[in-house]
Design an enzyme around this catalytic site. Structure first.
Site, mmCIF file in Angstrom:
data_model
loop_
_atom_site.group_PDB
_atom_site.id
_atom_site.type_symbol
_atom_site.label_atom_id
_atom_site.label_comp_id
_atom_site.label_asym_id
_atom_site.label_seq_id
_atom_site.Cartn_x
_atom_site.Cartn_y
_atom_site.Cartn_z
ATOM 1 N N GLY A 9 1.069 -8.808 20.663
ATOM 2 C CA GLY A 9 1.299 -8.454 22.064
ATOM 3 C C GLY A 9 0.680 -7.154 22.540
ATOM 4 O O GLY A 9 0.783 -6.823 23.723
ATOM 5 N N TYR A 138 -13.384 -18.279 13.148
ATOM 6 C CA TYR A 138 -12.447 -18.214 14.281
ATOM 7 C C TYR A 138 -12.386 -19.562 14.994
ATOM 8 O O TYR A 138 -11.309 -20.117 15.250
ATOM 9 C CB TYR A 138 -12.914 -17.110 15.227
ATOM 10 C CG TYR A 138 -12.215 -17.039 16.562
ATOM 11 C CD1 TYR A 138 -10.902 -16.602 16.664
ATOM 12 C CD2 TYR A 138 -12.887 -17.387 17.744
ATOM 13 C CE1 TYR A 138 -10.275 -16.512 17.900
ATOM 14 C CE2 TYR A 138 -12.266 -17.293 18.979
ATOM 15 C CZ TYR A 138 -10.965 -16.866 19.048
ATOM 16 O OH TYR A 138 -10.337 -16.778 20.276
ATOM 17 N N LYS A 142 -9.371 -22.241 15.373
ATOM 18 C CA LYS A 142 -8.827 -22.667 16.676
ATOM 19 C C LYS A 142 -8.831 -24.188 16.799
ATOM 20 O O LYS A 142 -7.860 -24.778 17.266
ATOM 21 C CB LYS A 142 -9.621 -22.032 17.827
ATOM 22 C CG LYS A 142 -9.358 -20.535 18.013
ATOM 23 C CD LYS A 142 -7.926 -20.239 18.423
ATOM 24 C CE LYS A 142 -7.666 -18.753 18.630
ATOM 25 N NZ LYS A 142 -6.268 -18.415 18.888
HETATM 26 P P1 NAD Z 1 -6.957 -8.884 20.454
HETATM 27 O O1 NAD Z 1 -7.769 -8.788 19.212
HETATM 28 O O2 NAD Z 1 -7.205 -7.935 21.548
HETATM 29 O O3 NAD Z 1 -5.410 -8.839 20.109
HETATM 30 C C1 NAD Z 1 -4.878 -9.494 18.986
HETATM 31 C C2 NAD Z 1 -3.651 -8.733 18.546
HETATM 32 O O4 NAD Z 1 -3.165 -9.345 17.338
HETATM 33 C C3 NAD Z 1 -3.933 -7.256 18.231
HETATM 34 O O5 NAD Z 1 -3.083 -6.413 18.990
HETATM 35 C C4 NAD Z 1 -3.663 -7.143 16.753
HETATM 36 O O6 NAD Z 1 -3.094 -5.905 16.366
HETATM 37 C C5 NAD Z 1 -2.705 -8.287 16.522
HETATM 38 N N1 NAD Z 1 -2.680 -8.702 15.124
HETATM 39 C C6 NAD Z 1 -3.707 -8.725 14.232
HETATM 40 N N2 NAD Z 1 -3.253 -9.110 13.035
HETATM 41 C C7 NAD Z 1 -1.924 -9.343 13.158
HETATM 42 C C8 NAD Z 1 -0.917 -9.745 12.271
HETATM 43 N N3 NAD Z 1 -1.170 -10.009 10.988
HETATM 44 N N4 NAD Z 1 0.337 -9.899 12.744
HETATM 45 C C9 NAD Z 1 0.610 -9.622 14.043
HETATM 46 N N5 NAD Z 1 -0.291 -9.211 14.928
HETATM 47 C C10 NAD Z 1 -1.557 -9.079 14.484
HETATM 48 O O7 NAD Z 1 -7.129 -10.390 20.973
HETATM 49 P P2 NAD Z 1 -6.833 -10.939 22.442
HETATM 50 O O8 NAD Z 1 -8.099 -10.937 23.159
HETATM 51 O O9 NAD Z 1 -5.654 -10.269 23.014
HETATM 52 O O10 NAD Z 1 -6.499 -12.442 22.103
HETATM 53 C C11 NAD Z 1 -5.179 -12.950 22.101
HETATM 54 C C12 NAD Z 1 -5.254 -14.435 21.799
HETATM 55 O O11 NAD Z 1 -6.038 -15.080 22.821
HETATM 56 C C13 NAD Z 1 -5.928 -14.759 20.477
HETATM 57 O O12 NAD Z 1 -5.265 -15.817 19.859
HETATM 58 C C14 NAD Z 1 -7.314 -15.170 20.876
HETATM 59 O O13 NAD Z 1 -7.871 -16.061 19.989
HETATM 60 C C15 NAD Z 1 -7.079 -15.817 22.226
HETATM 61 N N6 NAD Z 1 -8.271 -15.795 23.059
HETATM 62 C C16 NAD Z 1 -8.728 -14.623 23.601
HETATM 63 C C17 NAD Z 1 -9.884 -14.624 24.362
HETATM 64 C C18 NAD Z 1 -10.435 -13.376 24.974
HETATM 65 O O14 NAD Z 1 -11.498 -13.419 25.621
HETATM 66 N N7 NAD Z 1 -9.763 -12.233 24.836
HETATM 67 C C19 NAD Z 1 -10.576 -15.839 24.581
HETATM 68 C C20 NAD Z 1 -10.107 -16.991 23.971
HETATM 69 C C21 NAD Z 1 -8.939 -16.963 23.235
HETATM 70 N N1 SER Z 2 -13.542 -14.111 23.910
HETATM 71 C C1 SER Z 2 -13.336 -14.704 22.627
HETATM 72 C C2 SER Z 2 -14.337 -14.216 21.643
HETATM 73 O O1 SER Z 2 -15.382 -13.810 22.081
HETATM 74 C C3 SER Z 2 -13.446 -16.202 22.755
HETATM 75 O O2 SER Z 2 -12.400 -16.787 22.116
HETATM 76 O O3 SER Z 2 -14.082 -14.281 20.469
#
Ligand code: NAD
Ligand code: SER
Length: 317
Positions: A9, A138, A142
């Site tokens: 979070g 990754y 997914k």
């Molecule tokens: P992020 O890397 O910014 O955040 C992920 C969080 O997970 C971090 O705060 C990290 O500390 C935490 N984390 C890592 N290892 C952990 C563990 N062992 N236990 C608990 N927490 C842990 O990623 P995000 O961009 O916030 O992505 C959130 C979700 O959305 C992910 O599942 C990602 O795949 C998905 N997503 C994000 C995007 C994007 O563009 N940001 C796009 C597609 C999917």
């Molecule tokens: N924004 C994400 C990445 O680049 C897509 O899941 O990994």
């Protein structure tokens, strides 16, 4: 939605989603968790998502009914340690799905990604159902996660819902190691009046979405009537698509002196395997999805919000 737990979070999405959920359901109904506590506020629990006992303890302590399971390692960072990424992304999901199976929680959100697609997928207007042959660990985690969600729904009745986020752009938080990160970083350089070196090619087109749309989609899919959710792998979701050069030109309209150079690195191979545009017809028909922002509106909003932010406190990239 009852009492909510967010895993991972304190990342790019979690920082914004937690605020949106607190505004909608009340501060005391949202528990944020992460493996570290930098930036934590409100009700917070330290949680390594691979620690199933700790997860269960938190769920029982706070009487959690809904989990937004965000904890994961993203596309670019994941390539540095593929087996660790696989273990974390899959074990974390299984730990959450098992709570659903045991009826300890009622609803689960699992964010998937455009990373499920690959070179053999239809990359223009990528359809909901397509060949998915991801090139990153990754993406493999997914696409596997999507099928496990469907399996837990079909076999155990777990109400798990998912959307395939495009690259997400927001001013509230920094990205955590993805291939689309350039589309956030570039704004910080523009606002600081510094040149930007882009790690993708000028013409590398990718699907993106502005954070307010992504947060609305997340809440809408979770609030939709159960009958409306007909896809239990993950829904395609479309915002808008652009190349780095198109984004640069749009920013330049507001920052005429801003300069960009291009130095593609290993992330280019990942970007080349992802769709350029997305077909999200099913999300529109099934639960009424409609995006609001276009690139022009997103750029204006990003620049004005970051400008205010940098006046108040410098952000370290
Ligand atoms: P992020 O890397 O910014 O955040 C992920 C969080 O997970 C971090 O705060 C990290 O500390 C935490 N984390 C890592 N290892 C952990 C563990 N062992 N236990 C608990 N927490 C842990 O990623 P995000 O961009 O916030 O992505 C959130 C979700 O959305 C992910 O599942 C990602 O795949 C998905 N997503 C994000 C995007 C994007 O563009 N940001 C796009 C597609 C999917
Ligand atoms: N924004 C994400 C990445 O680049 C897509 O899941 O990994």
């Amino acid at each position: 939605m009852g009492k909510i737990l967010i895993t991972g979070g304190l990342g790019q999405v979690g920082m914004v989603l937690s605020k949106a959920l607190k505004e909608k359901y009340g501060d005391n109904n949202v528990v944020v968790s992460d493996i570290h506590e930098k930036g934590a506020s409100g009700v917070f629990e330290l949680l390594d998502i691979t620690d199933v006992e700790r997860l269960r303890e938190i769920v029982q302590k706070h009487k959690i009914t809904t989990i937004f399971h965000l904890a994961a390692i993203l596309s670019a960072k994941g390539e540095a340690d593929p087996l660790w990424t696989w273990d974390l992304n899959m074990q974390g999901l299984f730990n959450v799905l098992e709570l659903g199976k045991k009826k300890l929680v009622q609803k689960i959100f699992f964010p998937s990604s455009i990373a499920v697609f690959g070179k053999q997928s239809k990359l223009i207007n990528a359809p909901q159902s397509s060949i998915t042959d991801p090139v990153t660990v990754y993406g493999i985690s997914k696409v596997s996660g999507e099928y496990w969600c469907q399996y837990y729904h079909n076999r155990y009745g777990v109400d798990v819902r998912s959307i395939r986020y495009p690259g997400l752009i927001g001013h509230q938080s920094l990205p955590g190691g993805g291939t689309t990160d350039y589309a956030v970083d570039i704004f910080h350089y523009a606002v600081k009046n510094e040149d930007y070196e882009c790690f993708l090619k000028a013409d590398s087109c990718l699907p993106m979405m502005y954070m307010p749309d992504a947060m609305r989609a997340t809440i809408e899919v979770m609030e939709a009537d159960v009958e409306a959710i007909k896809i239990r792998t993950s829904y395609n979701l479309n915002g808008f698509s652009f190349t780095p050069e198109e984004l640069y030109q749009e920013i330049k309209k507001h920052k005429p002196d801003f300069k960009i150079t291009y130095k593609p690195d290993s992330r280019q191979t990942i970007a080349d395997s992802w769709p350029k545009t997305i077909d999200d017809t099913e999300a529109m028909i099934h639960w009424g999805w409609q995006s609001n922002f276009n690139i022009q509106e997103m750029v204006m909003d990003m620049l004005s919000n970051l400008k205010v932010k940098y006046i108040n406190e410098p952000i370290k990239l």
